[in-house]
Design an enzyme around this catalytic site. Sequence first.
Site, PDB file in Angstrom:
ATOM      1  N   PRO A  76      -7.247  -5.170  -7.616  1.00  0.00           N
ATOM      2  CA  PRO A  76      -6.782  -3.877  -7.281  1.00  0.00           C
ATOM      3  C   PRO A  76      -6.745  -2.880  -6.148  1.00  0.00           C
ATOM      4  O   PRO A  76      -7.504  -2.896  -6.352  1.00  0.00           O
ATOM      5  CB  PRO A  76      -5.904  -4.309  -8.667  1.00  0.00           C
ATOM      6  CG  PRO A  76      -7.127  -5.225  -9.122  1.00  0.00           C
ATOM      7  CD  PRO A  76      -7.685  -5.429  -8.305  1.00  0.00           C
ATOM      8  N   CYS A  77      -5.668  -2.521  -5.902  1.00  0.00           N
ATOM      9  CA  CYS A  77      -6.297  -1.690  -5.110  1.00  0.00           C
ATOM     10  C   CYS A  77      -5.937   0.108  -5.833  1.00  0.00           C
ATOM     11  O   CYS A  77      -4.930   0.455  -6.499  1.00  0.00           O
ATOM     12  CB  CYS A  77      -4.919  -1.057  -3.571  1.00  0.00           C
ATOM     13  SG  CYS A  77      -5.797  -2.619  -2.769  1.00  0.00           S
ATOM     14  N   GLN A  78      -6.736   0.760  -5.428  1.00  0.00           N
ATOM     15  CA  GLN A  78      -7.024   1.756  -6.058  1.00  0.00           C
ATOM     16  C   GLN A  78      -6.025   3.173  -4.982  1.00  0.00           C
ATOM     17  O   GLN A  78      -6.911   3.535  -4.647  1.00  0.00           O
ATOM     18  CB  GLN A  78      -8.468   2.023  -6.346  1.00  0.00           C
ATOM     19  CG  GLN A  78      -8.958   0.600  -7.303  1.00  0.00           C
ATOM     20  CD  GLN A  78     -10.278   1.286  -7.515  1.00  0.00           C
ATOM     21  OE1 GLN A  78     -10.427   1.093  -5.836  1.00  0.00           O
ATOM     22  NE2 GLN A  78     -11.067   0.802  -8.516  1.00  0.00           N
ATOM     23  N   GLY A  79      -4.907   2.830  -5.212  1.00  0.00           N
ATOM     24  CA  GLY A  79      -4.390   3.478  -4.199  1.00  0.00           C
ATOM     25  C   GLY A  79      -4.198   3.530  -2.802  1.00  0.00           C
ATOM     26  O   GLY A  79      -5.229   2.347  -2.620  1.00  0.00           O
ATOM     27  N   PHE A  80      -3.106   4.269  -2.370  1.00  0.00           N
ATOM     28  CA  PHE A  80      -3.031   3.738  -0.354  1.00  0.00           C
ATOM     29  C   PHE A  80      -3.173   5.081  -0.033  1.00  0.00           C
ATOM     30  O   PHE A  80      -2.227   5.842   0.175  1.00  0.00           O
ATOM     31  CB  PHE A  80      -2.451   2.856  -0.533  1.00  0.00           C
ATOM     32  CG  PHE A  80      -1.722   1.714  -1.554  1.00  0.00           C
ATOM     33  CD1 PHE A  80      -2.391   0.296  -0.360  1.00  0.00           C
ATOM     34  CD2 PHE A  80      -2.129   1.415  -2.876  1.00  0.00           C
ATOM     35  CE1 PHE A  80      -2.062  -0.560  -0.513  1.00  0.00           C
ATOM     36  CE2 PHE A  80      -1.718   0.527  -3.309  1.00  0.00           C
ATOM     37  CZ  PHE A  80      -2.202  -1.011  -2.161  1.00  0.00           C
TER      38      PHE A  80
END
Length: 372
Positions: A76-80
């Site tokens: 999962p990406c933690q913020g972009f």
Amino acid sequence: MAKRISMIDLFAGCGGMTSGFVAAKGYKPVMAVEWDLHAAATYAANFGESHTHWGDISDIEDREIPNADVIIGGPPCQGFSNLGTRDVNDPRNKLWKEYIRFVRHARPMVFVIENVDRFLKSSEFSLLQAEVRPGGLLEGYELTYGLLMAADYGAPQRRKRTIVIGSRIGKIPLPEPTHGQGNPLGLKSWRTVRDAFHGKQLLDVPAVKSLPDSTVSVFGKTVPGIYKSEDLHIGRTPTEISLLRYAHIPPGGGRFDLPEELLPNCWKNKPSGTTDVMGRMRWDEPSLTIRTEFYKPEKGQYLHPQWEPGQEGYRVDRPITHREAALLQTFPDTYLWCGTKIQIAKQIGNAVPTVLAEAIARHLKPYLLSAQ
Ligand SMILES: C[S@@+](CC[C@H](N)C(=O)[O-])C[C@H]1O[C@@H](n2cnc3c(N)ncnc32)[C@H](O)[C@@H]1O
């Protein structure tokens, strides 16, 4: 008999992606990692507990990582932040560091990353691209990537996902669509909500409002479950004002169809944007993206598609049930579930539509088998 292709599913959730790979035949899961107890329990109920690792991926030691032909799953990406940083010590990159660690130890021929559509513009993606260059941690792998629309691969859902294929057995293109809007180029037509619900016993007013009272022991813990797909057809108790709102919304419509007096203040003050909310599906189109809170109509296009106007009109004024959401995510009817209503909804909404995963798995198989 052809050798089975061994695979590891990282950040496996309830196993949507594994389900598609297993359906494609020839793939054998050898490890799955998931830290949410209920999602891991659902995965284990369907694919076996012995190879399911319930816990934080960072706690798995290098020596515990088996060899595998394929790694699937996306951190999962933690913020972009779009900072384009290459610093693997940046805490935001922790999960990517873990993913890369697994690839380096399992040495798969191919890895497949699934992620949200914005992923291609993220710093995490820049990091990944940097690591496959000469001298990088994933040197030797070549990347192919793009945005795939699940409806183009047989899901009755317009869900766009980034797919990245990393290969050290030669560059592998993305799979070609099998379905298209309005049957272009001889492809099959997009599947619709009607197709997804067809032939299932889906009561307009679900007979129950809660999951059956049962628990199961898994990983030494007790969790709610194991439930069959039919158990997931659960109704809700909408408020009077919610029912009044639902009654105004035609298929394809949404919050803009509500009269002024039924608008909550938050929408009165936001005259544009968030067009899907309070939306009603259309029978003869794919749904929009099924997210983790599909049981709340104020969060997206989740109202049941049945709507006929007028006095005698026949409307189904409720959001889709968990069972219907699972069908739109193309989970087979034989799928088993663990967790509370909210946790199962999260598992369903977070999953990769199984037919999209299956299309990817079928596409990869000849490359993998010829390289074995
Ligand atoms: C998008 S979901 C995966 C969906 C899955 N691919 C499927 O098709 O069903 C991402 C998962 O990563 C899990 N996760 C996040 N951080 C984790 C960590 N540090 N260790 C293990 N799992 C983690 C979350 O609990 C979540 O279930």
